[in-house]
Design an enzyme around this catalytic site. Structure first.
Site, PDB file in Angstrom:
ATOM      1  N   ASP A 171     -88.286  20.831  68.016  1.00  0.00           N
ATOM      2  CA  ASP A 171     -88.352  19.615  68.839  1.00  0.00           C
ATOM      3  C   ASP A 171     -87.044  18.824  68.807  1.00  0.00           C
ATOM      4  OD1 ASP A 171     -88.363  18.689  66.283  1.00  0.00           O
ATOM      5  OD2 ASP A 171     -90.351  17.758  66.362  1.00  0.00           O
ATOM      6  N   GLY A 172     -86.032  19.353  68.121  1.00  0.00           N
ATOM      7  CA  GLY A 172     -84.719  18.694  68.132  1.00  0.00           C
ATOM      8  C   GLY A 172     -84.547  17.600  67.085  1.00  0.00           C
ATOM      9  N   GLU A 173     -85.582  17.335  66.257  1.00  0.00           N
ATOM     10  CA  GLU A 173     -85.422  16.302  65.223  1.00  0.00           C
ATOM     11  C   GLU A 173     -84.340  16.713  64.228  1.00  0.00           C
ATOM     12  OE1 GLU A 173     -89.148  15.338  63.373  1.00  0.00           O
ATOM     13  OE2 GLU A 173     -89.825  14.166  65.099  1.00  0.00           O
ATOM     14  N   HIS A 209     -63.954  -1.334  68.530  1.00  0.00           N
ATOM     15  CA  HIS A 209     -63.543  -1.926  69.805  1.00  0.00           C
ATOM     16  C   HIS A 209     -63.288  -3.430  69.695  1.00  0.00           C
ATOM     17  CE1 HIS A 209     -62.904  -2.108  74.016  1.00  0.00           C
ATOM     18  NE2 HIS A 209     -63.819  -3.044  74.134  1.00  0.00           N
ATOM     19  N   ASP A 264     -54.291  -1.971  79.622  1.00  0.00           N
ATOM     20  CA  ASP A 264     -54.741  -3.308  80.036  1.00  0.00           C
ATOM     21  C   ASP A 264     -54.347  -4.329  78.979  1.00  0.00           C
ATOM     22  OD1 ASP A 264     -56.785  -3.293  78.012  1.00  0.00           O
ATOM     23  OD2 ASP A 264     -58.021  -2.075  79.348  1.00  0.00           O
ATOM     24  N   LYS A 323     -55.195  -4.094  84.521  1.00  0.00           N
ATOM     25  CA  LYS A 323     -56.298  -3.270  85.044  1.00  0.00           C
ATOM     26  C   LYS A 323     -57.457  -4.162  85.460  1.00  0.00           C
ATOM     27  CE  LYS A 323     -59.492  -1.271  82.142  1.00  0.00           C
ATOM     28  NZ  LYS A 323     -59.940  -0.397  81.051  1.00  0.00           N
TER      29      LYS A 323
HETATM   30  C1  R5P Z   1     -61.978  -0.671  77.237  1.00  0.00           C
HETATM   31  O1  R5P Z   1     -61.913  -1.853  76.993  1.00  0.00           O
HETATM   32  C2  R5P Z   1     -61.448   0.386  76.326  1.00  0.00           C
HETATM   33  O2  R5P Z   1     -60.393  -0.062  75.527  1.00  0.00           O
HETATM   34  C3  R5P Z   1     -60.980   1.571  77.136  1.00  0.00           C
HETATM   35  O3  R5P Z   1     -59.907   1.154  77.962  1.00  0.00           O
HETATM   36  C4  R5P Z   1     -62.096   2.090  77.980  1.00  0.00           C
HETATM   37  O4  R5P Z   1     -63.249   2.315  77.224  1.00  0.00           O
HETATM   38  C5  R5P Z   1     -61.670   3.378  78.657  1.00  0.00           C
HETATM   39  O5  R5P Z   1     -62.702   3.807  79.465  1.00  0.00           O
HETATM   40  P1  R5P Z   1     -62.482   4.961  80.522  1.00  0.00           P
HETATM   41  O6  R5P Z   1     -61.797   6.097  79.832  1.00  0.00           O
HETATM   42  O7  R5P Z   1     -63.883   5.294  80.961  1.00  0.00           O
HETATM   43  O8  R5P Z   1     -61.678   4.399  81.646  1.00  0.00           O
END
Ligand code: R5P
Length: 285
Positions: free
Chosen positions: A38-40, A128, A165, A188
């Site tokens: 079952d993938g567990e 992040h 970005d 971006k």
């Molecule tokens: C966003 O804030 C992250 O730092 C990456 O820029 C983002 O997750 C990249 O996503 P994707 O590769 O889907 O453009």
């Protein structure tokens, strides 16, 4: 100190054990060949950890690895580990770090609250948003994966480091400073998961070797869009470098817009070329 690695982080666990000169405790991930029908998930520690300080390494991606991590934590408690240092190389759900819309969970907090139940300390790598560490009620620290990225790029003729970005500017600064090269960031605007707009920026990229650095590459749309724009502006070589290579939804095909794609071993992929083990070992020693 002993190292236990979940199946999402076996290669890194091995490297980490080597860097720490610690024993790697083997783990069985299947009770019977082929696993449960079952993938567990299933785990069994194949060595003793009674009375030991254990470094438990597991990325929380994809979802089934989260369950496996819970099972490993429970197995360590059952086996009498004295102390557990949890290393989460890629902290999945870290991007849902707040309630963006009514009715949503704070997913990063939901994970943190549960993971801390059987850990004494936690380390993440290039999480992040470092503010999510505040969701843990145990000591929590982030280790930057950018020195690892810089180590790979060193001696590879990069003469400009760019962030895709403004939020990633700190990554370009960290890598650029380490390589002693110029660094900058692009602008971006994300439309949806598969569409971003990049604003053209007056920059000297003609004939240059550019590295675009980011914490995560998911669909690759961000980097591929940036790479195309840089090529149109005359860049000679474009290298995409990230800590966490999720490479979702055919990202690697999209990233053929770049000359090279590099990721660390927080997640394994065909682009994994460098290990974050030395940087993690340095904070654990
Ligand atoms: C966003 O804030 C992250 O730092 C990456 O820029 C983002 O997750 C990249 O996503 P994707 O590769 O889907 O453009």
């Amino acid at each position: 100190m002993k190292v236990v690695a979940g199946s999402a982080s076996l290669a890194l666990g091995k490297e980490l054990a080597r860097a720490l000169k610690a024993n790697l405790v083997d783990v069985a991930f299947e009770k019977h060949a082929g696993g449960f029908p079952d993938g567990e998930r299933y785990v069994r520690l194949l060595g003793s950890v009674a009375g030991d300080h254990v470094v438990l390494v597991q990325s929380t991606y994809p979802d089934q690895k989260i369950v496996e991590l819970f099972l490993l934590q429970d197995a360590l408690v059952e086996a009498g580990a004295r102390k557990v240092t949890l290393v989460i190389p890629y902290f999945g759900y870290g991007r849902q770090d707040k309630r963006f819309e009514e009715g949503e969970p704070v997913s990063a907090r939901a994970l943190a609250r549960r993971l801390q139940l059987h850990a004494d300390t936690v380390f993440t790598v290039s999480v992040h948003n470092p503010e999510v560490l505040g969701f843990f009620e145990i000591p929590a620290k982030d280790v930057s994966g950018m020195p690892t990225v810089a180590r790979y790029l060193q001696g590879r003729d990069i003469d400009l480091v760019l962030a895709p970005d403004e939020n990633a500017e700190r990554f370009a600064r960290e890598v650029g400073t380490s390589l002693k090269t110029e660094w900058d960031f692009l602008e971006k605007r994300r439309i949806d998961s598969f569409t971003v707009e990049m604003k053209r920026k007056a920059m000297d990229v003609k004939g240059r070797h550019v590295a675009i650095v980011d914490d995560v590459i998911s669909t690759g749309v961000t980097i591929a869009t940036a790479a195309k724009m840089l090529r149109e502006q005359g860049a000679k070589r474009v290298v995409a470098a990230c800590v966490h290579g999720l490479f979702a939804a055919n990202a690697l095909t999209r990233l053929q817009a770049c000359d090279e794609v590099v990721a660390t071993d927080t997640l394994l992929s065909p682009a994994t070329k460098v290990s974050v083990a030395p940087e993690i070992a340095a904070v654990l020693r």
